[in-house]
Design an enzyme around this catalytic site. Structure first.
Site, PDB file in Angstrom:
ATOM      1  N   ASP A 165       0.827  -1.209   0.000  1.00 26.75           N
ATOM      2  CA  ASP A 165       0.000   0.000   0.000  1.00 26.75           C
ATOM      3  C   ASP A 165       0.861   1.258   0.000  1.00 26.75           C
ATOM      4  O   ASP A 165       0.525   2.257  -0.659  1.00 26.75           O
ATOM      5  CB  ASP A 165      -0.953   0.005   1.194  1.00 26.75           C
ATOM      6  CG  ASP A 165      -0.234  -0.161   2.532  1.00 26.75           C
ATOM      7  OD1 ASP A 165       0.910  -0.666   2.554  1.00 26.75           O
ATOM      8  OD2 ASP A 165      -0.831   0.206   3.569  1.00 26.75           O
ATOM      9  N   ASP A 213      -0.639   8.381   5.162  1.00 25.82           N
ATOM     10  CA  ASP A 213      -1.767   7.447   5.077  1.00 25.82           C
ATOM     11  C   ASP A 213      -2.259   7.156   6.495  1.00 25.82           C
ATOM     12  O   ASP A 213      -1.571   6.525   7.289  1.00 25.82           O
ATOM     13  CB  ASP A 213      -1.337   6.156   4.379  1.00 25.82           C
ATOM     14  CG  ASP A 213      -2.528   5.276   3.997  1.00 25.82           C
ATOM     15  OD1 ASP A 213      -3.592   5.386   4.638  1.00 25.82           O
ATOM     16  OD2 ASP A 213      -2.380   4.464   3.058  1.00 25.82           O
TER      17      ASP A 213
END
Length: 258
Positions: free
Chosen positions: A114, A134
């Site tokens: 990710d 994030d």
């Protein structure tokens, strides 16, 4: 159409891309809980049902699948799902995949899929140097150079798991809604916890971005993840909020490998 699947420790985000007006557009997106106990058959059924909600038949609609997963058991189940049920070109972000971005980690295999997808998407959209934040189970910071190199980053406990630890260890404190309080100076225990959680992470963001920029120079700062919509408006350090950044990164990586 391309199906992009981003599996996090807590939640899984699924997006569908199609070419509209000459460029790839995110047409639909879904958010479900991550569950390492689901089998490949259960995942196939779940994906099919989500597409069915939008009136799509998966065997006629999906022409490719891109996956980023930080849960190894789910990665294996998704690999089996695509091989058994959806025989279309599939790209799973893992060592050996072409990302178009040099990974300057001491061991590139350690970088989460990710995090790589976030970095690829942010650099494609904003150039560099760029900082990507994030807000997930962990809050991660990624540094991308002006040459498009993944330089590394920082990982801190996410807001929600930090609160879980607080409530588990402090018997007198009760769980509160994770929202911004009226003021940074709480007038009740509930507001004090909210102020510490929300403005505390905002201050962490500002402090780490300042230290990153001391090494990188002035950066574009991009926020993504489930809690970004809560934190981004509270700090001037964040310039852009991209809720589907990881999905766009998966699309780009798929295009470079398919």
């Amino acid at each position: 159409m391309l199906l992009a699947i981003d599996v996090g420790n807590t939640q899984t985000v699924i997006g569908m891309f199609a070419r509209e007006r000459g460029q790839e557009e995110l047409l639909h997106h879904w958010r479900i809980s991550s569950n390492a106990e689901r089998t490949s058959d259960e995942l196939a059924m779940l994906v099919s049902q989500l597409l069915d909600l939008q009136g799509f038949e998966i065997d006629r609609t999906v022409s490719g699948i891109a996956v980023a997963s930080v849960v190894p058991r789910v990665t294996a189940a998704l690999r089996e799902m695509t091989e058994r049920w959806f025989p279309v070109p599939t790209v799973i972000v893992e060592p050996g995949i072409k990302t178009g971005m040099p990974i300057l980690y001491e061991d590139p295999k350690e970088v989460g899929a990710d995090r790589i997808a976030d970095a690829v998407a942010a650099y494609a959209r904003y150039g560099g140097p760029t900082i990507v934040i994030d807000f997930g189970t962990a809050t991660t910071f990624e540094a991308i150079s002006d040459k498009g190199e993944y330089l590394g980053g920082a990982i801190i406990p996410g807001v929600e798991i930090s609160l879980d630890a607080l409530f588990a260890r402090a018997a007198a404190l009760r769980r509160v809604a994770l929202v911004a309080p009226r003021s940074v100076i709480g007038k009740s225990t509930n507001e004090s916890i909210q102020a510490g959680a929300v403005y505390g992470i905002s201050a962490q963001v500002e402090g780490l971005c300042q230290r990153f920029e001391a090494e990188l120079g002035e950066c574009t700062v991009v926020a993504t993840g489930g809690l970004a919509d809560l934190i981004a408006p509270l700090t001037p350090a964040i310039q852009h909020h991209e809720p589907w950044l990881t999905l766009h990164g998966l699309r780009l990586i798929f295009e470079r490998n398919a």
